[in-house]
Design a protein around this motif. Structure first.
Motif, short mmCIF file in Angstrom:
data_model
loop_
_atom_site.label_atom_id
_atom_site.label_comp_id
_atom_site.label_asym_id
_atom_site.label_seq_id
_atom_site.Cartn_x
_atom_site.Cartn_y
_atom_site.Cartn_z
N UNK A 172 2.65 -9.23 35.23
CA UNK A 172 2.26 -8.20 34.26
C UNK A 172 1.05 -7.41 34.75
N UNK A 173 0.26 -8.04 35.63
CA UNK A 173 -0.98 -7.38 36.07
C UNK A 173 -0.83 -6.71 37.44
N UNK A 174 0.32 -6.88 38.08
CA UNK A 174 0.50 -6.39 39.44
C UNK A 174 0.84 -4.89 39.47
N UNK A 175 1.65 -4.46 38.51
CA UNK A 175 2.08 -3.06 38.47
C UNK A 175 1.04 -2.17 37.82
N UNK A 176 1.42 -0.89 37.62
CA UNK A 176 0.51 0.04 36.93
C UNK A 176 0.35 -0.36 35.47
N UNK A 177 1.44 -0.87 34.91
CA UNK A 177 1.43 -1.32 33.52
C UNK A 177 2.30 -2.58 33.43
N UNK A 178 1.92 -3.49 32.55
CA UNK A 178 2.73 -4.70 32.34
C UNK A 178 2.93 -4.91 30.86
N UNK A 179 4.11 -5.45 30.50
CA UNK A 179 4.41 -5.64 29.08
C UNK A 179 4.79 -7.09 28.77
N UNK A 180 4.37 -7.53 27.60
CA UNK A 180 4.71 -8.86 27.10
C UNK A 180 5.33 -8.75 25.72
N UNK A 181 6.16 -9.73 25.38
CA UNK A 181 6.68 -9.87 24.02
C UNK A 181 6.13 -11.15 23.43
N UNK A 182 5.78 -11.08 22.16
CA UNK A 182 5.37 -12.29 21.44
C UNK A 182 6.33 -12.54 20.28
N UNK A 183 7.62 -12.23 20.51
CA UNK A 183 8.59 -12.49 19.43
C UNK A 183 8.78 -14.00 19.29
N UNK A 184 9.65 -14.41 18.37
CA UNK A 184 9.63 -15.81 17.96
C UNK A 184 10.14 -16.79 19.02
#
Ligand SMILES: *Cc1c(COP(=O)(O)O)cnc(C)c1O
Length: 396
Positions: A172-184
């Motif tokens: 998530x930190x390697x690219x220009x932007x990183x995304x995470x989900x905190x769904x259930x």
């Protein structure tokens, strides 16, 4: 993978702080808060954990991808390259900003094949979106090289791989932007939620504005704030953020537990010569959210999947037939079943790009992924290892 397995008093305490002051929204109402700013606190904790300068929490992983694309100025008619094996959220986010999802083959990492990516870059390509499926990552160095060559954005979807690393950096930190989900069902859950991480102060500044109707967040009178550009509402509530704070503190323990369980199962299955494992790129360390194997043929994979179920080994997935994770079953995308009219560019782009992907099929038809749970007892995990071996050997 599921963080909900570890839901306990720590989460309840954080939520109680919010219930006690009654401020369920992240912005405003300062005098009532008793110092509790849960969304802000979660952002600080997450940025620290992911070793990025900034983090922005939002209402879902899909929202995170959407906001990230918007921050990178991706819009109408732009092309974004994404894998054939992912969750539907990938193309949903791309479509929602008016861009064209360009599907791309995967390789034995079960993520974007860099060679196939290079062949798909056109003048309209703006971003490459690797998806680190089932706890392991794309070949990020190779993808970054392509991005640098063509001046593209590298947007990592790390929704299923939080806690893994690549080249010593958190996924998530390697690219220009990183995304995470905190769904259930994710490794860290807020019930519903997501986040964007970035080192770019420009993207960070755009993301807090864009995710809150374009609010500039200057001063302490929300109604008097200005709106420098159009935005939407992808805010995370304080109640959800509170759960996330307690969950994130458990991340290291969760990953250690996943690794322990994964290793026991992998060691057991490694005794079967016909079974091989998904390739993890050099310098990559999995989050161990799933154990993913290849069988020699599609027929044997299908039989193995059935046999695992019959031997009481639950939570194993044959993604090749899955309605939500593999392009073959995305007929709503392929047939463009949209409630409203899609733009001409999207219609033409989908028509051109959506074909069959033989290389992806060759890998996915032989793949089985088993979820790694956190609360198995030693007895249960050993029993599971032995059941898996019996189940696989019985069909070979
Ligand atoms: C879960 C998931 C998402 C979307 O997350 P939501 O929070 O459910 O919207 C996106 N990408 C991948 C790979 C996911 O697994």
């Amino acid at each position: 993978m599921p963080g909900f397995e570890l839901f306990g008093d720590e989460e309840k305490k954080e939520v109680q702080d919010v219930l006690d002051n009654g401020v369920l929204m992240r912005y405003g109402f300062d005098p009532m808060r008793n110092g509790h700013y849960k969304a802000l606190e979660l952002e600080k904790d997450l940025a620290k954990k992911m070793q990025t300068k900034h983090a922005q929490v939002v209402s879902s992983g899909t929202a995170a991808l959407t906001v990230a694309l918007a921050c990178a100025e991706i819009g109408s008619g732009d092309e974004v390259i994404m894998p054939t094996f992912t969750f539907v959220a990938s193309f949903e986010a791309i479509l929602s900003v008016g861009a064209v999802p360009v599907l791309c083959d995967i390789d034995d990492t079960l993520t974007l094949d860099p060679k196939a990516v290079a062949n798909l870059v056109t003048e309209k390509t703006k971003a490459i979106m690797p998806v680190h499926m089932c706890g392991s990552m794309a070949d990020l160095k190779a993808l970054k090289d392509i991005c640098e060559k063509h001046n593209l954005i590298l947007l990592e979807d790390a929704c299923q791989a939080i806690g893994g690393t690549y080249d010593g950096k958190p996924l998530g930190s390697y690219g220009d932007l990183g995304c995470f989900s905190f769904d259930f069902v994710k490794t860290i859950t807020c019930g519903e939620g997501g986040a964007i991480v970035t080192d770019s102060s420009l993207f960070a500044d755009r993301s807090h504005k864009y995710h809150d109707h374009g609010h500039d967040h200057v001063g302490n009178d929300r109604g008097a704030e200005t709106h420098p550009f159009l935005g939407y509402n992808y805010r995370l509530s304080e109640l959800h953020a509170a759960v996330g704070i307690a969950q994130l503190r458990k991340l290291d323990d969760t990953i250690a537990l996943q690794k322990k369980h994964y290793t026991i199962l992998r060691d057991a299955i490694s005794t079967i010569p016909e079974v091989t494992f998904r390739r993890v790129p050099d310098t990559g360390v999995e989050s161990y959210a799933f154990l993913t194997i290849f069988l020699p043929t599609e027929d044997l994979a299908r039989k193995t999947h059935k046999s695992l179920g019959a031997h009481g080994v639950d939570a194993c997935f044959y993604w090749y037939d899955n309605n939500w994770h593999y392009y073959k079953k995305w007929e709503h995308l392929i047939e463009q079943k949209s409630l409203g009219k899609l733009s001409d560019e999207i219609q033409a782009g989908l028509k051109k790009n959506l074909k069959s992907f033989d290389s992806s099929d060759a890998w996915m038809s032989r793949t089985i992924s088993c979820l790694i749970k956190l609360k198995w007892t030693e007895e249960e995990i050993n029993q599971r290892a032995s059941n898996m071996v019996t189940a696989i050997q019985s069909i070979l």
